[in-house]
Write a protein that holds these residues in place. Structure first.
Motif, PDB file in Angstrom:
ATOM      1  N   VAL A  88       1.473   0.012  17.877  1.00 57.32           N
ATOM      2  CA  VAL A  88      -0.090   0.187  17.276  1.00 57.32           C
ATOM      3  C   VAL A  88      -0.216  -1.221  16.503  1.00 57.32           C
ATOM      4  N   PHE A  89       0.582  -1.288  16.005  1.00 56.46           N
ATOM      5  CA  PHE A  89      -0.584  -2.196  15.110  1.00 56.46           C
ATOM      6  C   PHE A  89      -0.833  -3.860  15.497  1.00 56.46           C
ATOM      7  N   ILE A  90      -0.406  -3.889  17.294  1.00 60.29           N
ATOM      8  CA  ILE A  90      -0.906  -4.588  18.041  1.00 60.29           C
ATOM      9  C   ILE A  90      -3.119  -4.069  17.794  1.00 60.29           C
ATOM     10  N   ARG A  91      -3.149  -2.899  19.087  1.00 59.48           N
ATOM     11  CA  ARG A  91      -4.081  -2.428  18.881  1.00 59.48           C
ATOM     12  C   ARG A  91      -5.084  -2.129  17.252  1.00 59.48           C
ATOM     13  N   THR A  92      -3.871  -1.669  16.388  1.00 60.66           N
ATOM     14  CA  THR A  92      -5.087  -1.452  15.869  1.00 60.66           C
ATOM     15  C   THR A  92      -5.454  -2.731  14.618  1.00 60.66           C
ATOM     16  N   GLY A  93      -4.587  -3.852  14.956  1.00 57.99           N
ATOM     17  CA  GLY A  93      -5.213  -5.348  13.979  1.00 57.99           C
ATOM     18  C   GLY A  93      -4.433  -5.063  12.718  1.00 57.99           C
ATOM     19  N   LYS A  94      -3.768  -3.858  12.478  1.00 57.94           N
ATOM     20  CA  LYS A  94      -2.994  -3.667  10.754  1.00 57.94           C
ATOM     21  C   LYS A  94      -2.173  -3.961  10.794  1.00 57.94           C
ATOM     22  N   ARG A  95      -1.308  -4.623   9.607  1.00 58.55           N
ATOM     23  CA  ARG A  95       0.126  -5.612  10.091  1.00 58.55           C
ATOM     24  C   ARG A  95       0.448  -4.299   8.637  1.00 58.55           C
ATOM     25  N   GLY A  96       0.399  -3.005   8.283  1.00 56.24           N
ATOM     26  CA  GLY A  96       1.052  -2.798   7.275  1.00 56.24           C
ATOM     27  C   GLY A  96       0.155  -2.033   5.788  1.00 56.24           C
ATOM     28  N   ALA A  97       0.728  -1.675   5.195  1.00 59.18           N
ATOM     29  CA  ALA A  97      -0.319  -1.415   4.268  1.00 59.18           C
ATOM     30  C   ALA A  97      -0.613  -1.814   2.906  1.00 59.18           C
ATOM     31  N   PHE A  98      -1.273  -3.447   3.229  1.00 59.78           N
ATOM     32  CA  PHE A  98      -1.404  -4.931   2.623  1.00 59.78           C
ATOM     33  C   PHE A  98      -2.603  -4.235   1.774  1.00 59.78           C
ATOM     34  N   HIS A  99      -2.518  -5.203   0.687  1.00 56.06           N
ATOM     35  CA  HIS A  99      -3.855  -4.855  -0.290  1.00 56.06           C
ATOM     36  C   HIS A  99      -4.315  -5.715  -1.223  1.00 56.06           C
ATOM     37  N   PRO A 100      -5.819  -6.152  -1.684  1.00 58.39           N
ATOM     38  CA  PRO A 100      -6.102  -6.935  -2.476  1.00 58.39           C
ATOM     39  C   PRO A 100      -5.531  -6.163  -4.279  1.00 58.39           C
ATOM     40  N   PRO A 101      -4.619  -7.435  -5.085  1.00 60.31           N
ATOM     41  CA  PRO A 101      -4.344  -6.728  -5.492  1.00 60.31           C
ATOM     42  C   PRO A 101      -5.284  -6.522  -6.763  1.00 60.31           C
ATOM     43  N   GLY A 102      -4.920  -5.759  -7.706  1.00 60.25           N
ATOM     44  CA  GLY A 102      -6.012  -4.884  -8.982  1.00 60.25           C
ATOM     45  C   GLY A 102      -5.695  -3.524  -8.362  1.00 60.25           C
ATOM     46  N   TYR A 103      -5.747  -2.892  -9.500  1.00 56.85           N
ATOM     47  CA  TYR A 103      -6.584  -1.366  -9.229  1.00 56.85           C
ATOM     48  C   TYR A 103      -7.254  -0.675  -8.661  1.00 56.85           C
ATOM     49  N   HIS A 104      -8.615  -1.670  -8.342  1.00 50.09           N
ATOM     50  CA  HIS A 104      -9.165  -1.508  -7.008  1.00 50.09           C
ATOM     51  C   HIS A 104      -8.873  -1.231  -5.754  1.00 50.09           C
ATOM     52  N   GLY A 105      -7.721  -2.804  -5.287  1.00 47.57           N
ATOM     53  CA  GLY A 105      -7.254  -3.031  -4.392  1.00 47.57           C
ATOM     54  C   GLY A 105      -6.189  -1.967  -3.798  1.00 47.57           C
ATOM     55  N   ALA A 106      -5.933  -1.796  -4.802  1.00 44.05           N
ATOM     56  CA  ALA A 106      -4.320  -0.764  -4.666  1.00 44.05           C
ATOM     57  C   ALA A 106      -5.484   0.787  -4.181  1.00 44.05           C
ATOM     58  N   VAL A 107      -6.168   1.150  -4.244  1.00 43.56           N
ATOM     59  CA  VAL A 107      -6.853   2.373  -4.219  1.00 43.56           C
ATOM     60  C   VAL A 107      -7.080   2.209  -3.064  1.00 43.56           C
ATOM     61  N   LEU A 108      -7.689   0.996  -2.180  1.00 42.06           N
ATOM     62  CA  LEU A 108      -7.937   0.967  -1.176  1.00 42.06           C
ATOM     63  C   LEU A 108      -6.515   1.038  -0.026  1.00 42.06           C
ATOM     64  N   GLY A 109      -5.863   0.613  -0.795  1.00 39.98           N
ATOM     65  CA  GLY A 109      -4.579   0.602   0.144  1.00 39.98           C
ATOM     66  C   GLY A 109      -4.109   1.384  -0.292  1.00 39.98           C
ATOM     67  N   PHE A 110      -3.877   2.199  -0.978  1.00 34.22           N
ATOM     68  CA  PHE A 110      -3.008   3.961  -0.670  1.00 34.22           C
ATOM     69  C   PHE A 110      -4.447   4.604   0.145  1.00 34.22           C
TER      70      PHE A 110
END
Length: 178
Positions: free
Chosen positions: A75-97
């Motif tokens: 699934v990670f290979i197909r989607t290109g995602k490697r987990g719940a990583f996001h930019p730092p800070g409040y706005h980054g956390a909101v994007l991650g969640f």
């Protein structure tokens, strides 16, 4: 009989392989592992590397059951995602969640159901006395519950990582290793 359903990724399977080894050393337990096909090679390596530690019947007491569907890695290979990583800070956390579930569990609905049904079939075929499941293998947890089994959840993460947010005022219980 103890089926050990779980993911096939190395970090998630090391504990399953360690439990399998210990059960085989005990000599009186039948072990069934239900996972994605790629794990079967690691199970075979475990058996080959440790054969002298087991009794002569160990090959008849270990069974591998391949689970249908794509693994987390697939699934990670197909989607290109490697987990719940996001930019730092409040706005980054909101994007991650906002994409947390998609990042961690990226199966389509059809894939999730196929993996779940594969697990149900294995449980119904094996008729286990005990089920131990990788904490993050939700399809296995759902299958155990819906077939009327209580499951032992095994986790590669320490207890402090799990209860940290749940018990913020109980730091003495989780802040320092025991």
């Amino acid at each position: 009989q103890s089926p050990l359903p779980g993911h096939s990724e190395h970090g998630q399977t090391n504990i399953i392989l360690a439990i399998t080894h210990e059960l085989l050393v005990q000599g009186d337990v039948e072990v069934h592992i239900g996972s994605f096909p790629v794990l079967e090679r690691r199970v075979e390596k475990l058996l080959a590397d440790n054969a002298p530690a087991y009794d002569e019947s160990f090959r008849s007491r270990i069974h591998f059951h391949p689970v249908r569907g794509p693994s987390n890695t697939d699934v990670f290979i197909r989607t290109g995602k490697r987990g719940a990583f996001h930019p730092p800070g409040y706005h980054g956390a909101v994007l991650g969640f906002q994409s947390l579930c998609e990042d961690i569990w990226g199966w389509t609905e059809e894939e999730y159901v196929d993996i779940y049904e594969s697990r149900v079939e294995i449980i119904q075929d094996v008729k286990p006395s005990t089920i131990a499941i990788d904490f993050f293998f939700l399809q296995g947890r759902d299958a155990a519950y819906n077939t009327g089994h209580t499951a032992i959840l095994i986790n590669t993460t320490s207890l402090s990582h799990i209860v940290l947010g749940m018990q913020p005022n109980s730091a003495a219980l989780w802040k320092y290793p025991l």
